[in-house]
Design an enzyme around this catalytic site. Structure first.
Site, PDB file in Angstrom:
ATOM      1  N   MET A   1      35.905  39.415  39.265  1.00  9.07           N
ATOM      2  CA  MET A   1      37.215  38.917  39.659  1.00  9.07           C
ATOM      3  C   MET A   1      38.201  40.064  39.617  1.00  9.07           C
ATOM      4  SD  MET A   1      40.371  37.731  38.927  1.00  9.07           S
ATOM      5  CE  MET A   1      40.330  38.263  37.254  1.00  9.07           C
ATOM      6  N   GLY A 290      40.151  28.792  39.646  1.00  6.95           N
ATOM      7  CA  GLY A 290      39.294  29.428  40.632  1.00  6.95           C
ATOM      8  C   GLY A 290      39.442  30.932  40.548  1.00  6.95           C
ATOM      9  N   ASP A 291      38.366  31.650  40.868  1.00  6.74           N
ATOM     10  CA  ASP A 291      38.499  33.093  41.003  1.00  6.74           C
ATOM     11  C   ASP A 291      39.473  33.381  42.147  1.00  6.74           C
ATOM     12  OD1 ASP A 291      38.148  35.818  40.746  1.00  6.74           O
ATOM     13  OD2 ASP A 291      35.971  35.713  40.650  1.00  6.74           O
ATOM     14  N   CYS A 292      39.936  34.613  42.219  1.00  9.01           N
ATOM     15  CA  CYS A 292      41.059  34.908  43.109  1.00  9.01           C
ATOM     16  C   CYS A 292      40.635  34.945  44.572  1.00  9.01           C
ATOM     17  CB  CYS A 292      41.712  36.209  42.683  1.00  9.01           C
ATOM     18  SG  CYS A 292      42.437  36.048  41.044  1.00  9.01           S
ATOM     19  N   ALA A 294      38.843  32.271  45.705  1.00  7.51           N
ATOM     20  CA  ALA A 294      37.636  31.449  45.783  1.00  7.51           C
ATOM     21  C   ALA A 294      37.878  30.114  46.471  1.00  7.51           C
ATOM     22  CB  ALA A 294      37.063  31.224  44.382  1.00  7.51           C
TER      23      ALA A 294
END
EC number: 3.2.1.37
Length: 776
Positions: A1, A290-292, A294
């Site tokens: 991430m 959420g991942d950046c 995602a």
């Protein structure tokens, strides 16, 4: 991430520069002004009630604006903006919610070794100590207006494939090792197991089966990890189960990839059925980000749904509470109008987020919060400096030594190679500025050596223009040190390797140095391993150390080992594969067990390593004896019945006791690695061996012995069935200590019928009508 999809990177840059622009207090004013009238400021109420009061006062627009990592707050209510995205992988890290001053207070923080090197220490107490210092410094930065209270660390995806660019961020390849690492790390970061008042919030990432960046044109944003229930339950999930169910981390990050056809941030089975229900991760203030980028990937890369509105609803309905991106604020209003989710689902997400901030004391008077008194005077303390040095020394692994080490005397040393005078290269990634970085040259001078320096070559260069100068420097020296390997130009987030050989012409230079017949030591840096076959076979290379990414104490710690001030005792936390391995299996093959097109992965399933998981040499010799040659017998009924309220797989199977004797002449630590093998027990194929316990014995003097007790859990003795169930099987078992040693073994038997310890929830199947899944 951290690297966003291209659509979101300008947003991240804006966030970063705006965060640098202000060092005002991050805390709201609950004593005067509009927020004081809201029950979120009433300290007599529980966190959920307080969070509900705040969310109930928000308009729909205010709610939606606060589902993003850089939440805008609600000025009308007196709620300030807040940045949820802060990093502290191996120390408080620069960027996004964290800002460092140009000079003076808050211009640096302690930089510990990268997790892969810390993992090589196999020291759980050390992990907790490091995490405790990091959280104290993180809290100081928050109190000083330089950071938030939520940190998106640790990375606990197992290091499955040697090419992975982010393996450096993890403690290694073994799930038991990862699980124990994350338990003690979260304990140190949050200041306890499930504390009512955490010091900071930790975030376990990336959930789940994420370990590919960009390999052969296949990017993480669109990669579908196809994983069997058996491999998922046995290998990819245990560290997350420990992190959430047992260590009670407050936050989890879902990953970029899809898992068996479903983007993880839109996977209700993963985030709800497994995480919240099966693992019981439903306590107050537990939330998922959420991942950046995602959530954007759900429709833009995975094409799982038709558009942004459906992606936003898919993620929110699945259990993702926060968007590190712009999909939630951009599309949640439209999704609600289309009936793709209901308002209570949005409320629940915000309640989880803000009840977490309530627990952190965000809305409480400073005088009522002991952590609010942590200030700059607790950053980079002498104790923190010493701990960073100790952690680095403990992790360094000696891979070869023909008697060249420890160095016998001072004199002149030639330090050659791309890491010879490296500074920030020593830090790896997700780093913040430390007060200093000790280079190898600095350390040599401070140890009384005269230094001849020549870089000779670059990390990935094929030019030999610098060879002559390097050879000349080596000829003038008594001892030659070559410092090389790989760095973040070779392995990093967004970049996997395609080979696992030494890059460029480094081996050519080492070969020429070895022909000089001078004592030659190679110090190998980098997170992932490279094939050291030629160095191990070259009689002109007297010693080989692996030092990972050692950070601020790097050169000083390496010289402690070289000179014998400290004795090497670290162990490889990963398998060192031969260079040919990358031609035998693609990175995209997530299977662990060997097959017709897969030679097997990790030490459990692969036996042709250049150097095996757990390998590490010492300056002394050890002998290990068992206090009992046989244990048990055990019965599946009694073992599986449990004696406490804890999950049965975490209960103690038994404590196995050994005596470790230092039979050499140098005081040293010794890491006892306990492996289990079984004679045709459980489903085929059978693992070569399995790590079931470890302990680091400290400072064993020559001729002295220490008793080492190795606790083994019930779950460690069990195996995973094809459907993912954790099962205790009857049969004959053998225990062995260490790697490549001829120490005695111990045996035990388990009688009775097989017992299921944990029924793995049946994963949902990928639906062909994914676009309409989240419709009315």
């Amino acid at each position: 991430m951290v690297h966003l999809s291209p659509l979101l990177r300008p947003l991240a840059a804006f966030s970063f520069f705006t965060s640098l622009a202000s060092t005002e207090s991050i805390f709201p004013d609950c004593s005067t002004g509009p927020l004081s009238k809201n029950n979120v400021c009433d300290t007599s109420l529980d966190p959920v009630s307080r969070a509900k009061s705040l969310v109930a006062a928000m308009t729909l627009e205010e709610k939606i604006n606060n589902t993003k990592y850089d939440s805008s707050g609600a000025p009308r209510l007196g709620l300030p903006a807040y940045n949820w995205w802060n990093e502290a992988l191996h120390g408080v890290a620069e960027g996004h919610g964290v800002s460092f001053s140009d000079s003076g207070n808050f211009s640096y923080a302690t930089s510990f070794p990268m997790p892969i090197l810390l993992g090589a220490a196999f020291d759980d107490d050390l992990v907790k100590q490091v995490a405790t210092v990091i959280s104290t410094e993180a809290r100081a930065f928050a109190n000083g207006g330089h950071a938030g209270l939520d940190y998106w660390t640790p990375n606990i995806n197992p290091f499955r494939d040697p090419r992975w660019g982010r393996g450096q961020e993890t403690p290694g390849e073994d799930p038991l090792h990862l699980s124990r690492y994350v338990y003690h790390l979260v304990d140190g970061l949050q200041d306890g197991i499930g504390p009512e008042r955490p010091k900071v919030v930790a975030t376990c990432k990336h959930f789940a089966a994420y370990d590919l960046e960009n390999w052969e044109g296949i990017e993480r944003y669109a990669f579908d990890a196809v994983v069997s229930p058996q491999d998922l339950s046995e290998y990819y999930l245990p560290s997350f189960k420990t992190c959430t169910r047992d260590a009670k981390v407050d936050a989890v990050m879902c990953s970029y990839n899809s898992l068996n056809g479903i983007p993880t941030c839109a996977d209700r089975w993963l985030l709800q059925t497994l995480l919240r229900e099966h693992w019981g991760w439903e306590q107050t203030g537990h939330w998922v980000t959420g991942d950046c980028g995602a959530i954007d990937n759900i429709y833009a890369d995975h094409h799982y749904v038709a558009d942004g509105a459906h992606a936003a609803a898919a993620a929110l309905n699945a259990g993702t509470d926060l968007d590190c991106g712009s999909v939630f604020p951009e599309y949640l209003r439209s999704a609600l109008q289309q009936g793709l989710y209901n308002n209570q689902t949005l409320n629940n997400a915000l309640i989880r987020l803000y009840s977490s901030l309530v627990k952190l004391g965000y809305f409480d008077p400073a005088d009522d919060q002991p952590y609010r008194s942590i200030g700059w005077n607790e950053v980079f303390t002498p104790a923190a400096e010493e701990l960073a040095h100790k952690a680095t020394v403990e992790g360094i692994v000696m891979l070869k030594n023909d008697g060249t080490l420890p160095l016998k005397s001072n004199g002149t040393v030639a330090i050659i190679g791309p890491f010879a005078n490296a500074t920030t290269q020593l830090q790896g990634n997700y780093e913040g500025p430390p007060k200093y970085i000790r280079t190898l040259i600095w350390a040599a001078v401070h140890n009384g050596y005269k230094v001849k320096f020549s870089q000779g070559t670059d990390i990935n260069s094929n030019s030999s223009a610098g060879f002559a100068e390097a050879i000349s420097a080596a000829k003038e020296a008594d001892t030659v040190i070559y410092a090389g390997g790989i760095d973040n130009t070779i392995e990093k987030e967004s970049q996997d390797r395609t080979t696992i050989v030494w890059p460029g012409n480094q081996l050519d230079l080492i070969e020429q140095l070895s022909d000089l017949e001078k004592p030659l030591i190679v110090v190998q840096f980098g997170g992932g391993q490279v094939d050291d076959s030629s160095l191990l076979a070259n009689a002109g290379v007297g010693a080989l150390l692996w030092a990972g990414y050692p950070s601020q104490a790097g050169g000083a710690a390496v010289f402690d080992i070289l000179t014998g001030k400290s004795a090497p005792a670290g162990r490889l936390p990963v398998t060192q594969y031969p260079a040919s391995y990358v031609d035998e299996v693609p990175m995209t093959d997530m299977t662990l067990r060997p097959g017709s097109n897969n030679p097997g992965r990790t030490y459990r399933w692969y036996d042709k390593a250049v150097l095996p998981f757990g390998f590490g040499l010492h300056y002394t010799t050890f002998n290990v004896s068992w206090n009992h040659a046989e244990y048990g017998p055990y019965n599946t009924d009694s073992v599986a019945s449990g004696t406490t309220n804890a999950p049965v797989d975490t209960e103690l199977f038994d404590t196995f006791s050994i005596t470790v004797t230092n039979t050499g002449n140098v005081a040293s630590d010794y890491i006892a690695l306990l492996f289990l093998t079984a004679d045709r027990v459980g489903p085929e194929p059978y693992p070569i061996k399995t790590l079931v316990g470890y302990s680091r014995a400290k400072g064993i003097e020559p001729g002295q012995s220490q008793q080492v007790k190795l606790d083994v859990s019930v779950g460690s003795v069990a195996r995973t069935a094809e459907n993912g169930d954790l099962v205790l099987y009857p049969g004959s078992y053998k225990l062995e200590v260490d790697v490549g040693q001829d120490f005695p073994t111990a045996t035990f038997t388990v009688s009775g019928k097989e017992k299921v310890l944990d029924e793995f929830p049946e994963p949902q199947q990928n639906a062909t009508s994914a676009v309409t899944r989240w419709g009315r």
